[in-house]
Write a protein that holds these residues in place. Structure first.
Motif, PDB file in Angstrom:
ATOM      1  N   CYS A 148       0.862  -1.182   0.000  1.00  0.00           N
ATOM      2  CA  CYS A 148       0.000   0.000   0.000  1.00  0.00           C
ATOM      3  C   CYS A 148       0.900   1.234   0.000  1.00  0.00           C
ATOM      4  O   CYS A 148       2.000   1.201   0.558  1.00  0.00           O
ATOM      5  CB  CYS A 148      -0.889  -0.029   1.243  1.00  0.00           C
TER       6      CYS A 148
ATOM      7  N   CYS B 295       0.266   4.061   1.521  1.00  0.00           N
ATOM      8  CA  CYS B 295       0.020   4.998   2.638  1.00  0.00           C
ATOM      9  C   CYS B 295       1.224   5.053   3.589  1.00  0.00           C
ATOM     10  O   CYS B 295       2.091   4.193   3.564  1.00  0.00           O
ATOM     11  CB  CYS B 295      -1.256   4.607   3.388  1.00  0.00           C
TER      12      CYS B 295
ATOM     13  N   TYR C 244       1.604   2.085   6.183  1.00  0.00           N
ATOM     14  CA  TYR C 244       2.211   0.872   5.624  1.00  0.00           C
ATOM     15  C   TYR C 244       3.731   0.977   5.609  1.00  0.00           C
ATOM     16  O   TYR C 244       4.431   0.072   6.071  1.00  0.00           O
ATOM     17  CB  TYR C 244       1.691   0.586   4.209  1.00  0.00           C
TER      18      TYR C 244
ATOM     19  N   ASP D 150      -1.779  -3.652   7.582  1.00  0.00           N
ATOM     20  CA  ASP D 150      -2.163  -2.273   7.286  1.00  0.00           C
ATOM     21  C   ASP D 150      -3.668  -2.305   7.052  1.00  0.00           C
ATOM     22  O   ASP D 150      -4.188  -3.274   6.497  1.00  0.00           O
ATOM     23  CB  ASP D 150      -1.417  -1.796   6.028  1.00  0.00           C
TER      24      ASP D 150
ATOM     25  N   HIS E 259      -5.605  -0.822   5.027  1.00  0.00           N
ATOM     26  CA  HIS E 259      -6.039  -0.877   3.630  1.00  0.00           C
ATOM     27  C   HIS E 259      -5.823  -2.270   3.041  1.00  0.00           C
ATOM     28  O   HIS E 259      -6.575  -2.731   2.190  1.00  0.00           O
ATOM     29  CB  HIS E 259      -5.289   0.161   2.798  1.00  0.00           C
TER      30      HIS E 259
END
Ligand SMILES: [Zn+2]
Length: 235
Positions: free
Chosen positions: A151, A153, A156, A185, A187
């Motif tokens: 991911c 972000c 992460y 994470d 997501h």
């Protein structure tokens, strides 16, 4: 200076002599204290205390006095049972114990899992991409590989670096029955929920199915005539 920005008080008490491994996790720029921030955080410690039967009030009274010392193979947690408040000595619930890193890893996995919301995902440009919508309207790319998901972000990349700093925590992440080595994470777990997986093994299976379906659709798109279908039988 944002010296205390990441609940670092428990990690940086001046009157406590931390282990050498703990010292190795402390960096001049404390935004690089990835393992301390993401794995051995006060948030994760609070969840552990709750699991051990502490009430919300007991946690609230004690958590500011926590000392968290990370050794190579385990973690030491200390909370004093006597504190001075407005000049008065009062008794609170205290603790002094060693904790397995596996416990911190499983709390992190559980917390990411509970925050994972598949309804915040939408399809990406390709079958192996999903887009995650952040709370502030920003978007992250969730990429589905055969044996893991990544991911884009900040959480992460921070959690990935946290495990890179701590080999024993990484070992427990591999042994964790849910994550099985997947960097946790919210997501990524949202993506698992999205495609119907609850463990890495299940994810790998779902990934193969998803790939097969996408390949069939692609083959049909490019060659919609039924008489040519046999050419793609291997797909
Ligand atoms: Zn993410």
């Amino acid at each position: 200076m944002p010296a205390q920005k990441f609940s670092a008080k428990a990690h940086t008490r001046t009157d406590y002599n931390y282990s050498n491994f703990h010292k190795s996790l402390l960096h001049e720029n404390n935004s690089e204290d990835y393992a301390l921030r993401h794995l051995y955080s006060l948030e994760n410690t609070k969840v552990l205390l709750e699991k051990w039967g502490w009430s919300a009030d007991q946690i609230k009274a004690g958590i500011d006095y926590a000392t968290i010392d990370v050794y190579k193979n385990f973690v030491y947690l200390h909370i004093t049972n006597k504190v001075t408040k407005r000049g008065e000595l009062i008794k609170i619930r205290g603790i002094s114990r060693f904790i397995s890193k596996a416990d911190f890893v499983s709390v992190l996995v559980e917390r990411c899992w509970s925050k994972a919301d598949p309804y915040k995902l939408q399809p990406g440009d390709n079958w192996d991409e999903l887009i995650a919508r952040g709370n502030t309207g920003d978007f992250y790319e969730v990429k589905l590989y055969q044996y893991e998901i990544t991911c884009t972000c900040h959480a992460y990349s921070g959690i990935e670096k946290a495990f890179a700093q701590d080999p024993v925590a990484t070992k427990h992440l591999m042994l964790n029955p849910v994550a099985q080595g997947q960097i946790p994470d919210k997501h990524i777990f949202a993506a698992w929920k999205y495609i119907g997986a609850e463990t890495l093994r299940q994810y790998e299976y779902c990934w193969l199915e998803r790939k097969e379906t996408a390949m069939k659709e692609q083959a049909w798109q490019f060659n919609p005539e039924p008489e040519r279908e046999s050419e793609f039988a291997d797909w």
